[in-house]
Design a protein around this motif. Structure first.
Motif, short mmCIF file in Angstrom:
data_model
loop_
_atom_site.label_atom_id
_atom_site.label_comp_id
_atom_site.label_asym_id
_atom_site.label_seq_id
_atom_site.Cartn_x
_atom_site.Cartn_y
_atom_site.Cartn_z
N PRO A 41 0.81 -1.23 0.00
CA PRO A 41 0.00 0.00 0.00
C PRO A 41 0.85 1.28 0.00
CG PRO A 41 -0.25 -1.24 2.06
CD PRO A 41 0.46 -2.12 1.11
N PHE A 42 1.99 1.26 0.64
CA PHE A 42 2.84 2.46 0.65
C PHE A 42 3.29 2.79 -0.77
CE2 PHE A 42 6.90 4.70 1.54
CZ PHE A 42 6.46 5.64 2.46
N SER A 50 0.12 6.31 -6.83
CA SER A 50 -1.18 6.96 -7.03
C SER A 50 -1.01 8.47 -7.07
CB SER A 50 -2.11 6.55 -5.88
OG SER A 50 -3.32 7.26 -5.93
N LEU A 51 -0.15 8.97 -6.21
CA LEU A 51 0.09 10.41 -6.15
C LEU A 51 0.84 10.89 -7.40
CD1 LEU A 51 -0.73 12.33 -3.99
CD2 LEU A 51 1.50 12.06 -2.92
N LYS A 65 -1.30 15.00 0.71
CA LYS A 65 -1.10 13.56 0.49
C LYS A 65 0.38 13.19 0.59
CE LYS A 65 -5.16 12.54 -2.36
NZ LYS A 65 -5.64 11.98 -3.65
N ILE A 69 1.82 10.54 3.32
CA ILE A 69 2.67 9.41 2.94
C ILE A 69 3.98 9.43 3.72
CG2 ILE A 69 4.12 8.49 1.08
CD1 ILE A 69 1.85 9.13 -0.86
N ARG A 113 3.87 8.76 7.63
CA ARG A 113 3.63 7.41 8.11
C ARG A 113 4.71 6.46 7.59
NH1 ARG A 113 -0.99 6.63 11.16
NH2 ARG A 113 -1.63 8.68 11.91
N SER A 114 4.47 5.18 7.59
CA SER A 114 5.52 4.26 7.16
C SER A 114 4.91 3.09 6.40
CB SER A 114 6.31 3.73 8.35
OG SER A 114 5.62 2.67 8.95
N ALA A 115 5.74 2.49 5.56
CA ALA A 115 5.32 1.35 4.75
C ALA A 115 4.83 0.21 5.64
CB ALA A 115 6.48 0.89 3.88
N TRP A 122 1.26 0.71 6.99
CA TRP A 122 0.22 0.64 5.97
C TRP A 122 0.01 -0.76 5.46
CZ3 TRP A 122 0.28 5.59 2.47
CH2 TRP A 122 0.01 6.69 3.30
N ASP A 123 1.05 -1.56 5.46
CA ASP A 123 0.89 -2.93 5.01
C ASP A 123 -0.11 -3.64 5.91
OD1 ASP A 123 1.32 -5.00 3.31
OD2 ASP A 123 3.07 -5.75 4.36
N GLY A 166 -3.20 -3.40 3.49
CA GLY A 166 -2.90 -4.51 2.60
C GLY A 166 -3.21 -4.08 1.17
N ARG A 167 -3.89 -4.95 0.44
CA ARG A 167 -4.25 -4.63 -0.94
C ARG A 167 -5.77 -4.54 -1.09
NH1 ARG A 167 -1.28 -4.87 -4.87
NH2 ARG A 167 -2.76 -6.01 -6.14
N ARG A 194 -9.33 -3.44 -1.81
CA ARG A 194 -9.88 -2.55 -2.84
C ARG A 194 -11.16 -1.90 -2.34
NH1 ARG A 194 -6.76 -5.99 -5.97
NH2 ARG A 194 -6.18 -5.20 -8.03
N PHE A 254 -7.85 1.52 -4.64
CA PHE A 254 -7.44 0.82 -3.43
C PHE A 254 -7.82 1.62 -2.19
CE2 PHE A 254 -4.67 -1.00 -6.66
CZ PHE A 254 -4.68 -2.34 -6.32
N VAL A 281 -6.10 2.30 0.34
CA VAL A 281 -5.08 3.25 0.77
C VAL A 281 -5.20 4.57 0.00
CG1 VAL A 281 -3.30 2.41 -0.85
CG2 VAL A 281 -2.62 3.53 1.28
N GLU A 282 -5.64 4.50 -1.25
CA GLU A 282 -5.82 5.74 -2.02
C GLU A 282 -6.99 6.55 -1.47
OE1 GLU A 282 -5.89 3.30 -5.84
OE2 GLU A 282 -4.89 5.11 -6.54
N LEU A 292 -5.94 8.30 1.77
CA LEU A 292 -5.17 9.51 1.48
C LEU A 292 -6.10 10.65 1.05
CD1 LEU A 292 -2.05 8.55 -0.65
CD2 LEU A 292 -2.09 9.53 1.64
#
Lengths: 377, 377
Positions: A180-181, A187-188, B219, B223, B226-228, B231-232, B236-237, B239, B254, B256-257, B260
């Motif tokens: 997701p990161f 996406s940005l 945005k 991003i 925060r940290s990868a 967010w994982d 995750g993935r 939708r 997604f 995560v989008e 944001l």
């Protein structure tokens, strides 16, 4: 709406129509490629390089194009990917604007560039195209496939969907799925292009070009491809000379800002914005877990299962400790997954300060790693 | 062009004219603040909170404003910053749009908002303003100054330029100077705002507002705050449902989008774009090494020397291991520098997955750390 095709490129036609995984098909599509070295009579020394988002097929200088390639330090006689031993193929990605068919190519049905009429592009489509290149060159089995970044994703999809296509694999700063990161950053970048009024839903031309959007997208890329650590040593807090500083309010003042600006300016007119959007989105969609035989509710398990379907003799997953875009845990996951599938697979974290881009610059570390693995085959 | 002043705010006038470090001066400027708890008869229990870029002075609920504050979990009776013991002051940054004077304030000379006529803002100006607040409240010496993020920079500048103003200091996810990676990210955020035609060199209004630019800038902020890793686990993935997905080409797909987008939409109309540009640039300019008595050619040595000019009894520098904007090495540098100046200074890296923003959310880790230090005073 320009393609950027290096001189000396060769082309392989894809089956027409070429069906796309997410729907639609492409007619009269082709893949640009170059080769170095000589295919052995037994056809057992072929090595395919699958690139990241932006490179063309010109990985190294050749008779047809003596200009240095984007991986010149790695590919050539006596180099880590030794063209005295290997018959090296490098193909340009499907969807790119550097010779292979993509949104910037002419749609034979209309005589106009596809633009957004190009079908949705997935990593798996790129994998199918790369596998076709291998077969079209008369190669039954690659000795090795080397995939970098996005090419690491394409390689895994190709291996999963074409059993036996390669004996060995080097995955460099790649991933078995998008995190997701990384999705957020991409996406940005896409949003920056889409927000540029000149993008105009893909209907730009050289005079009305989404220059600002591409510049922003590229700067975000350069920031996330590298690492804080490297930049601290490289730029510190050095300011621009007064004649290079920017008089605009909040304009450029530090060396690092000028570096970004220079990088971006070199890129924006050398890559098709629609191609960029297609390739970028294809990475977000990728999850090798989609290929595992029985999907469970656990995404991690799916990815591992997807990797374990791949049959290889030997594999190496290399990553840079400072990579924030394809973090190290993703290369570890690849090595563990391929090992679960029976490969003799190693995970090699390299302490490069250059982040995701390290494989393009840190040849002192990546060179010996790749050479050592290939020597062992 | 709006200021966002929380109800219950109080104000302290700055000396008029108030000279600015990089030139110019401000007339009739003021700083918004709030307080909690009671100043002891000996006036020895005052604790100042210096904020990051965006918060107002409303750190916690109070009689005047019962709404929860931005650090509600940390400030209050029995909480880590215990208002039964401490007389807590929180001031809004000079240059902000939340009560203190800044580009969104009315310029008394014209009766119009300053916009870009506000003088260039430095971290040191914010430090001078904060020090004035302390003196105006009749406090000779703070028991402790707690600075977060940008507030960590302001705190160090205030301590360096006002010897004896505090006995102790907690620096949270702060820095003694801006690093090129952080400068690059902030530069790009500013570029997004400046590229928005509606920014119009600072001459926007509510109907012509740089909404897209602010959304992009925010945005990028979210991003990098925060940290990868976090967010994982969080996204995750996953939708979006089809009814929440975006039909635009390359639109949101997604979770995560969407996260944001939601964050950005909440922010863009709640913070003045010009204020954002001023405060952002002030961080880039900051280097405590500028304050060291004898500047050498070695920037690292200068920063250390600048820190070592600060006299404190006790200090704590806290950081999050996943912070890419103010990385851990910067909090280590602060602790070591303050120790060189004679303070009993500790460095505390916390394994928060939330990156730079951890101090705003990871109270399980930051709460005990702050409480423990304050209990030891």
């Amino acid at each position: 709406m320009t393609e950027f095709i290096p001189p000396g490129s060769r082309f392989i036609d894809l089956p027409s129509p070429f069906p796309m995984r997410r729907g639609g098909e492409v007619h009269g599509a082709r893949i640009a490629y170059e080769t170095w070295g000589t295919l052995s009579p037994a056809r057992d020394n072929a090595l395919l390089i699958v690139t990241g988002l932006s490179p063309d097929a010109h990985a190294a200088a050749s008779d047809a194009n003596p200009e240095p390639g984007w991986w010149e330090a790695m590919v050539g006689p006596g180099k880590p990917i030794d063209t005295d031993r290997w018959f090296v193929i490098c193909s340009n990605a499907l969807g790119s604007c550097k010779g292979s068919s993509g949104p910037a190519s002419i749609n034979p049905a209309t005589g106009e560039p596809y633009r957004l009429d190009f079908p949705e592009l997935s990593i798996e489509d790129g994998a199918a195209a790369a596998a076709h290149v291998v077969r079209a060159l008369g190669i039954g089995q690659l000795a090795c496939v080397v995939g970098n970044s996005m090419g690491g994703m394409v390689s895994l999809a190709m291996l999963a969907r074409n059993p036996g296509i390669a004996r060995a694999h080097i995955n460099i700063s790649g991933a078995a799925k998008a995190l997701p990161f990384s999705i957020a950053i991409r996406s940005l970048q896409r949003e920056a292009i889409r927000l540029d009024p000149q993008w105009n839903n893909g209907h730009y031309d050289d005079d009305h070009y989404p220059e600002s959007g591409m510049r922003m997208a590229r700067k975000m890329g350069v920031i996330t491809y590298r690492s804080a650590l490297e930049w601290d040593g490289r730029f510190g807090r050095v300011r621009l000379d007064s004649d290079r500083a920017d008089d605009e309010p909040f304009g450029l003042e530090f060396e690092v800002e000028s570096y970004l600006e220079g990088h971006a300016r070199r890129f924006v007119r050398r890559f098709d914005p629609n191609s960029y959007l297609y390739l970028s989105r294809s990475m977000d969609w990728f999850d090798l877990g989609d290929h595992c035989p029985a999907r469970g509710g656990d995404a991690e398990a799916d990815t591992r299962a997807g990797l374990a379907t791949i049959r290889l003799e030997k594999a190496l997953a290399i990553g840079a400790t400072t990579d924030i875009l394809f973090p190290l845990q993703q290369q570890r996951e690849i090595a563990e997954g391929l090992r679960a599938g029976g490969a003799d697979a190693a995970f090699l974290p390299l302490p490069s300060p250059q982040g995701h881009d390290a494989f393009l610059v840190d040849f002192d570390r990546f060179g010996p790693a790749v050479r050592g693995f290939l020597d062992s085959l």
